[in-house]
Design a protein around this motif. Structure first.
Motif, PDB file in Angstrom:
ATOM      1  N   THR A 131     150.478  -4.408  58.066  1.00 30.36           N
ATOM      2  CA  THR A 131     151.133  -3.967  59.296  1.00 30.36           C
ATOM      3  C   THR A 131     150.153  -3.609  60.411  1.00 30.36           C
ATOM      4  OG1 THR A 131     151.236  -1.690  58.456  1.00 30.36           O
ATOM      5  CG2 THR A 131     153.160  -3.095  58.071  1.00 30.36           C
ATOM      6  N   HIS A 132     148.866  -3.621  60.125  1.00 31.68           N
ATOM      7  CA  HIS A 132     147.880  -3.201  61.127  1.00 31.68           C
ATOM      8  C   HIS A 132     146.713  -4.186  61.192  1.00 31.68           C
ATOM      9  CE1 HIS A 132     150.116   0.540  60.604  1.00 31.68           C
ATOM     10  NE2 HIS A 132     149.585   0.953  61.741  1.00 31.68           N
ATOM     11  N   ASP A 133     146.093  -4.200  62.344  1.00 30.78           N
ATOM     12  CA  ASP A 133     144.872  -4.977  62.536  1.00 30.78           C
ATOM     13  C   ASP A 133     143.707  -4.205  61.920  1.00 30.78           C
ATOM     14  OD1 ASP A 133     143.078  -6.948  63.799  1.00 30.78           O
ATOM     15  OD2 ASP A 133     142.494  -5.243  65.045  1.00 30.78           O
ATOM     16  N   VAL A 134     143.001  -4.842  61.015  1.00 25.40           N
ATOM     17  CA  VAL A 134     141.960  -4.144  60.257  1.00 25.40           C
ATOM     18  C   VAL A 134     140.810  -3.711  61.161  1.00 25.40           C
ATOM     19  CG1 VAL A 134     140.281  -4.363  58.382  1.00 25.40           C
ATOM     20  CG2 VAL A 134     142.564  -5.357  58.133  1.00 25.40           C
ATOM     21  N   LEU A 135     140.449  -4.521  62.138  1.00 22.85           N
ATOM     22  CA  LEU A 135     139.297  -4.212  62.989  1.00 22.85           C
ATOM     23  C   LEU A 135     139.558  -3.003  63.884  1.00 22.85           C
ATOM     24  CD1 LEU A 135     136.485  -4.925  64.111  1.00 22.85           C
ATOM     25  CD2 LEU A 135     137.639  -6.420  65.764  1.00 22.85           C
ATOM     26  N   PRO A 143     148.605  -1.446  65.419  1.00 17.74           N
ATOM     27  CA  PRO A 143     149.661  -2.269  64.816  1.00 17.74           C
ATOM     28  C   PRO A 143     149.386  -3.749  65.071  1.00 17.74           C
ATOM     29  CG  PRO A 143     150.624  -0.396  65.955  1.00 17.74           C
ATOM     30  CD  PRO A 143     149.156  -0.389  66.292  1.00 17.74           C
ATOM     31  N   ASN A 144     149.759  -4.602  64.102  1.00 11.07           N
ATOM     32  CA  ASN A 144     149.587  -6.038  64.301  1.00 11.07           C
ATOM     33  C   ASN A 144     150.860  -6.647  64.884  1.00 11.07           C
ATOM     34  OD1 ASN A 144     151.362  -6.187  62.147  1.00 11.07           O
ATOM     35  ND2 ASN A 144     149.823  -6.854  60.669  1.00 11.07           N
ATOM     36  N   HIS A 145     150.882  -7.965  65.012  1.00 10.35           N
ATOM     37  CA  HIS A 145     152.022  -8.637  65.638  1.00 10.35           C
ATOM     38  C   HIS A 145     153.316  -8.365  64.871  1.00 10.35           C
ATOM     39  CE1 HIS A 145     154.036 -11.850  67.959  1.00 10.35           C
ATOM     40  NE2 HIS A 145     154.680 -12.078  66.832  1.00 10.35           N
ATOM     41  N   ALA A 146     153.248  -8.381  63.540  1.00 11.32           N
ATOM     42  CA  ALA A 146     154.453  -8.188  62.728  1.00 11.32           C
ATOM     43  C   ALA A 146     155.060  -6.804  62.959  1.00 11.32           C
ATOM     44  CB  ALA A 146     154.127  -8.394  61.251  1.00 11.32           C
ATOM     45  N   LEU A 147     154.219  -5.771  62.964  1.00  6.35           N
ATOM     46  CA  LEU A 147     154.733  -4.409  63.175  1.00  6.35           C
ATOM     47  C   LEU A 147     155.225  -4.242  64.614  1.00  6.35           C
ATOM     48  CD1 LEU A 147     155.281  -1.580  62.185  1.00  6.35           C
ATOM     49  CD2 LEU A 147     152.888  -0.997  62.630  1.00  6.35           C
ATOM     50  N   PHE A 148     154.511  -4.828  65.576  1.00  3.45           N
ATOM     51  CA  PHE A 148     154.941  -4.736  66.973  1.00  3.45           C
ATOM     52  C   PHE A 148     156.305  -5.390  67.146  1.00  3.45           C
ATOM     53  CE2 PHE A 148     155.277  -6.205  71.338  1.00  3.45           C
ATOM     54  CZ  PHE A 148     154.844  -5.101  72.067  1.00  3.45           C
ATOM     55  N   ARG A 149     156.488  -6.549  66.540  1.00  2.00           N
ATOM     56  CA  ARG A 149     157.773  -7.244  66.660  1.00  2.00           C
ATOM     57  C   ARG A 149     158.891  -6.419  66.034  1.00  2.00           C
ATOM     58  NH1 ARG A 149     159.096 -13.571  65.134  1.00  2.00           N
ATOM     59  NH2 ARG A 149     161.330 -13.465  65.541  1.00  2.00           N
ATOM     60  N   ASP A 150     158.607  -5.795  64.901  1.00  2.00           N
ATOM     61  CA  ASP A 150     159.613  -4.947  64.258  1.00  2.00           C
ATOM     62  C   ASP A 150     160.003  -3.782  65.174  1.00  2.00           C
ATOM     63  OD1 ASP A 150     161.058  -4.117  61.679  1.00  2.00           O
ATOM     64  OD2 ASP A 150     159.867  -2.337  62.120  1.00  2.00           O
ATOM     65  N   ARG A 151     159.018  -3.137  65.776  1.00  2.00           N
ATOM     66  CA  ARG A 151     159.303  -2.024  66.688  1.00  2.00           C
ATOM     67  C   ARG A 151     160.043  -2.514  67.932  1.00  2.00           C
ATOM     68  NH1 ARG A 151     153.743   1.654  66.649  1.00  2.00           N
ATOM     69  NH2 ARG A 151     153.827   2.221  64.426  1.00  2.00           N
ATOM     70  N   LEU A 152     159.654  -3.684  68.437  1.00  2.20           N
ATOM     71  CA  LEU A 152     160.306  -4.220  69.625  1.00  2.20           C
ATOM     72  C   LEU A 152     161.780  -4.506  69.359  1.00  2.20           C
ATOM     73  CD1 LEU A 152     160.285  -5.357  72.488  1.00  2.20           C
ATOM     74  CD2 LEU A 152     159.436  -7.527  71.539  1.00  2.20           C
ATOM     75  N   GLU A 153     162.070  -5.113  68.205  1.00  2.00           N
ATOM     76  CA  GLU A 153     163.463  -5.413  67.883  1.00  2.00           C
ATOM     77  C   GLU A 153     164.277  -4.127  67.744  1.00  2.00           C
ATOM     78  OE1 GLU A 153     163.194  -7.774  64.386  1.00  2.00           O
ATOM     79  OE2 GLU A 153     162.674  -9.632  65.464  1.00  2.00           O
ATOM     80  N   THR A 176     153.481   2.037  72.703  1.00  2.00           N
ATOM     81  CA  THR A 176     153.051   1.289  71.523  1.00  2.00           C
ATOM     82  C   THR A 176     152.058   0.226  71.955  1.00  2.00           C
ATOM     83  OG1 THR A 176     155.124   1.630  70.327  1.00  2.00           O
ATOM     84  CG2 THR A 176     153.767  -0.243  69.650  1.00  2.00           C
ATOM     85  N   VAL A 177     150.875   0.238  71.357  1.00  7.88           N
ATOM     86  CA  VAL A 177     149.836  -0.751  71.650  1.00  7.88           C
ATOM     87  C   VAL A 177     149.543  -1.514  70.363  1.00  7.88           C
ATOM     88  CG1 VAL A 177     147.471  -1.143  72.435  1.00  7.88           C
ATOM     89  CG2 VAL A 177     148.831   0.712  73.438  1.00  7.88           C
ATOM     90  N   ALA A 178     149.462  -2.834  70.455  1.00  9.32           N
ATOM     91  CA  ALA A 178     149.191  -3.657  69.276  1.00  9.32           C
ATOM     92  C   ALA A 178     148.152  -4.712  69.622  1.00  9.32           C
ATOM     93  CB  ALA A 178     150.473  -4.328  68.781  1.00  9.32           C
ATOM     94  N   ARG A 179     147.474  -5.193  68.590  1.00  4.94           N
ATOM     95  CA  ARG A 179     146.587  -6.343  68.773  1.00  4.94           C
ATOM     96  C   ARG A 179     147.314  -7.569  68.241  1.00  4.94           C
ATOM     97  NH1 ARG A 179     140.870  -7.836  65.810  1.00  4.94           N
ATOM     98  NH2 ARG A 179     140.210  -9.476  67.270  1.00  4.94           N
ATOM     99  N   ASP A 180     147.520  -8.541  69.135  1.00  7.60           N
ATOM    100  CA  ASP A 180     148.301  -9.719  68.772  1.00  7.60           C
ATOM    101  C   ASP A 180     147.443 -10.757  68.067  1.00  7.60           C
ATOM    102  OD1 ASP A 180     150.605 -11.310  68.693  1.00  7.60           O
ATOM    103  OD2 ASP A 180     149.987 -12.397  70.483  1.00  7.60           O
TER     104      ASP A 180
END
Length: 255
Positions: A127-131, A135-145, A200-204
């Motif tokens: 669910t997160h970008d390791v670097l 949050p990664n794209h999958a978690l961001f999309r879940d929050r957006l929905e 919410t900030v994510a790395r895509d």
């Protein structure tokens, strides 16, 4: 007590109302980082462990006669090399009511630190970008929905912005792989600070970031995004040189 020494995992036997160590196998001694346990009350032998809430649980099991079961319990333990380390343990404390000296507890367990940490790392990486830790794209999309459904019900505004770093491949080639990763981590931190704790900030992907602003934040979305752009554009120090990174932004609003 000889059979306890060959039992799988760690084993200890505590007797009497003070929970005095009658036995502890080598695995238990290695776990807690102390050899001279036998003959000492639990809170004297392991005061730091007792202070972490373990002692009341053991005394309750002794008093009630009910088996105590703990799974992946975090405990900070001393190590033989000095210092402390956080471990996760599974253990069972089985009351022995008819033991000479006022009853006792038989403790059997295993160190599950590696399994627990590996599982948590795996869950985090899904669910997160390791670097950057974002949050990664999958978690961001879940929050957006989720926020879109909530916004539609409550007629609350919602703003999404996508930020792409300009010519970052050239920056990466200039500063090298490690330098590029350091700059990406700093960019992620700058975006989070500028966007604020309620965004919410994510790395895509490699050089793309996503920003989500909801409700009362939406009217100020343009100002927030400008703050983010300015924060990214601040110079980075690398080998006594200033490195500049800019970004382009696209956005969408609901409704």
């Amino acid at each position: 007590m000889e059979w306890l020494e060959h039992a799988p995992g760690f084993v200890a036997c505590l007797v009497g109302p003070d929970l005095v160590f009658a036995h502890a196998n080598d695995a238990y001694k290695r776990l807690v980082g102390r050899e001279d346990l036998v003959g000492l009350p639990f809170d004297v032998a392991l005061p730091d462990v007792a202070a972490q809430g373990v002692l009341p649980l053991l005394k309750s099991a002794l008093a009630t006669g009910e088996r105590l079961i703990q799974s992946a319990r975090p405990v900070r333990l001393a190590s033989f090399g000095g210092g402390t380390q956080l471990r996760y343990v599974d253990f069972v404390a089985q009351p022995i009511p008819h033991l000479e000296g006022g009853g006792g507890l038989l403790i059997l367990g295993s160190d599950v630190t590696m399994e627990t940490v590996s599982q948590r790392d795996l869950q985090f990486s899904l669910t997160h970008d390791v670097l950057t830790g974002l949050p990664n794209h999958a978690l961001f999309r879940d929050r957006l929905e989720h926020m879109l459904r909530r916004a539609a019900r409550a007629q609350r505004p919602l703003q999404v912005a996508a930020l792409q770093l300009d010519l970052f491949k050239r920056v990466n080639a200039l500063v090298g792989h490690e330098g590029g990763e350091r700059i990406l981590r700093e960019i992620a931190a700058r975006i989070e600070r500028a966007a604020g704790p309620d965004a919410t900030v994510a790395r895509d992907s490699g050089d793309k970031f996503l920003l989500l602003l909801e409700g009362d934040l939406q009217p100020n979305a343009a100002a927030r995004i400008q703050d983010v752009v300015r924060a990214v554009a601040e110079p980075f120090e690398h080998a006594e040189h200033a490195i500049y990174v800019t970004c382009c932004v696209g956005g969408a609003a609901f409704p």
